[in-house]
Design an enzyme around this catalytic site. Structure first.
Site, short mmCIF file in Angstrom:
data_model
loop_
_atom_site.label_atom_id
_atom_site.label_comp_id
_atom_site.label_asym_id
_atom_site.label_seq_id
_atom_site.Cartn_x
_atom_site.Cartn_y
_atom_site.Cartn_z
N LYS A 83 0.88 -1.00 -0.05
CA LYS A 83 -0.14 -0.01 0.16
C LYS A 83 0.79 1.25 0.03
CE LYS A 83 -3.95 2.08 2.46
NZ LYS A 83 -4.77 1.79 3.71
N SER A 163 -9.88 2.32 2.90
CA SER A 163 -9.23 3.02 1.92
C SER A 163 -7.88 2.13 1.22
CB SER A 163 -8.13 3.99 2.61
OG SER A 163 -7.22 3.49 3.59
N SER A 187 -10.29 0.21 7.27
CA SER A 187 -9.65 0.50 5.97
C SER A 187 -9.04 -0.90 5.33
CB SER A 187 -8.77 1.56 5.74
OG SER A 187 -9.45 2.60 5.66
#
Length: 497
Positions: A83, A163, A187
């Protein structure tokens, strides 16, 4: 006989690690197969940048170790997606924001370093909601991530969740066997549920936050996203550990979660919070929750009712605490030290700050900075921020009392399945409600996991959530394993990309 590239990309963490160690195929063959899959999947927009050379170099190092008979590590030969919130030395790290475009750290986050030390390689930096603020992966400066899933009979682009939407899309699409995520208020769990994969947010402090771009420091926690509970256990073991560079890091040994996996829940009690039966929750989600209870009963657990009375205040409290911490954390992006600098002609320092932040931050980030600055301002601090912190304490206390009666809690992960991209953009409050089941565990710093349960009438995945006692990732993983074995979730998105 080496497997074909297509077969290799169908393997998860455990199968890749064990296959490389056993000589069924080389780490390089695995890296090449996934690099090719990533290159073919540009339509998903899951990666901000790809790093095929990193994946190959890590693979070659593992193959060289195997030739010498050395230990390959917990993640030996497994290429993963990172990420783009984790600082990676020499590789652009943006938090999906224009304000950090082109920023190349000269240091490595502790979590990513732990993974490289364990033998993993990096396929690239995954797209996300800007500064991890969002529930649909539509706030990224680098464009929406498209879910690999589609509603049956429709070509509408669906949300991969947020997210960590790049992470969930990459794992579900079989272009990465696993990925890192971060979870501030859901998330990891919400995108895992939307994409039909598994993801665990460990106890707050279990994984170091050092080198992770901060959103809300008292809530942010890194965790793994993969296709199975076993794969999450392996990866979490590699990621976790005490870090003196993070003041909130837990000074505790990392348990052997993989070795401790057991789907036998005899003598375990699973709590069902009555307050989670909320208005507006999709009927099919409620049905899957009932099914989840039956699966856990079948695994030997006793199902008990518990009460979490302050649940309805958790989401409003979160949307005060998280933006407050964000407005403080994001003050460092001022155009002076790194990242974007917008310097209008004849501008002074204040003008430069204003121009840089106006240009660099997206709308959702600005919204949260404004909310956060407002609730921390003189005259409102006591009315909002202090009150929210008191609510947070009450939410934690609710869980502590509930865990006096049960070992873990079963709940839905999300109130609905995935929704079409763009459908909630004009309604931020409905978007925030996506996290209604995920936020309480974040406020209390508890380990919580989403496991795929079933698909709805539209063919979209639904997830179930297990919340555990502090430090009891093993209990969460074991309950997740019991669900996984009974759900037998084998659905995967049909390739359109």
């Amino acid at each position: 006989m080496p497997k074909t590239a297509n077969k290799l990309t169908n393997l998860g963490v455990k199968d890749i690690r064990d296959g490389v160690a056993g000589g069924d195929f080389t780490a390089r063959e695995v890296a090449e197969a996934f690099n090719a899959a990533v290159a073919e999947a540009a339509a998903l927009n899951a990666f901000i940048i790809t790093t095929p050379d990193h994946a190959l170099a890590a693979a070659d190092a593992v193959d060289a170790k195997r030739a010498k008979g050395e230990d390959l590590g917990k993640m030996g030969g497994v290429p993963i997606g990172m990420k783009d919130l984790f600082a990676t030395r020499g590789v652009q790290t943006t938090a999906a924001s224009h304000i950090l475009e082109g920023f190349t750290p000269q240091y490595e986050s502790t979590v990513s370093q732990n993974l490289w030390d364990a033998g993993a390689g990096m396929l690239g930096k995954l797209n996300l909601d800007q500064f991890a603020m969002g529930s649909s992966n539509e706030t990224s400066y680098f464009g929406n991530v498209n879910s690999p899933w589609r509603k049956e009979g429709s070509n509408a682009a669906m949300s991969p969740g947020g997210s960590s939407g790049g992470s969930s899309a990459a794992v579900a699409a079989r272009i990465a066997p696993a990925a890192t995520g971060t979870d501030t208020g859901g998330s990891i769990r919400q995108p895992a549920a939307f994409a039909g994969i598994t993801g665990i947010k460990p106890t707050y402090g279990r994984c170091s936050r050092w080198g992770v771009v901060a959103f809300a420091s008292s809530l942010d926690q890194a965790g793994p996203m993969a296709r199975t509970v076993e794969d999450c256990a392996i990866m979490l073991e590699a990621m976790a550990g005490f870090d003196p560079k993070d003041a909130t890091s837990l000074k505790m040994d990392v348990p052997a979660w993989e070795a401790g996996l057991s789907a036998d829940l005899k003598d375990k009690r699973i709590g069902i919070p009555r307050e989670y039966r909320m208005e507006g929750t999709d009927e099919e989600i409620l049905k899957s929750w009932e099914q989840g209870k039956e699966w856990l009963r079948d695994a030997g657990a006793e199902i008990v009712d518990v009460s979490l009375p302050h649940t309805k205040y958790a989401l409003p409290a979160y949307y005060i605490v998280a933006p407050a911490e964000a407005s403080s954390n994001l003050a460092r992006y001022d155009g002076v030290r790194y990242g974007l600098r917008d310097l209008p002609d004849g501008a002074g320092l204040q003008d430069m700050y204003a121009a840089t932040r106006a240009e660099g931050f997206g709308d959702e980030v600005k919204r949260r900075i404004l909310i956060g600055t407002y609730v921390l301002s003189a005259g409102f601090y006591d009315a909002y921020y202090n009150q929210a912190q008191k609510v947070r304490t009450l939410v934690s206390r609710d869980f502590a009392e509930a865990f006096g009666q049960c070992d873990a809690i079963l709940a839905p992960t999300t109130p609905t399945a995935s929704f079409p991209l763009g459908s909630l953009n004009d309604d931020p409050l409905t978007m925030y409600l996506n996290d209604v089941f995920a936020v309480p565990a974040s406020l209390a710093g508890l380990p919580a996991m989403s496991v795929p349960a079933t698909v709805n009438a539209d063919g979209l995945p639904l997830g179930l959530q297990i919340v555990g006692k502090p430090f009891d990732e093993q209990g969460v993983l074991n309950a997740g394993l019991a669900i996984q074995q009974r759900a037998n979730f084998t659905a995967k998105p049909e390739k359109w990309w």
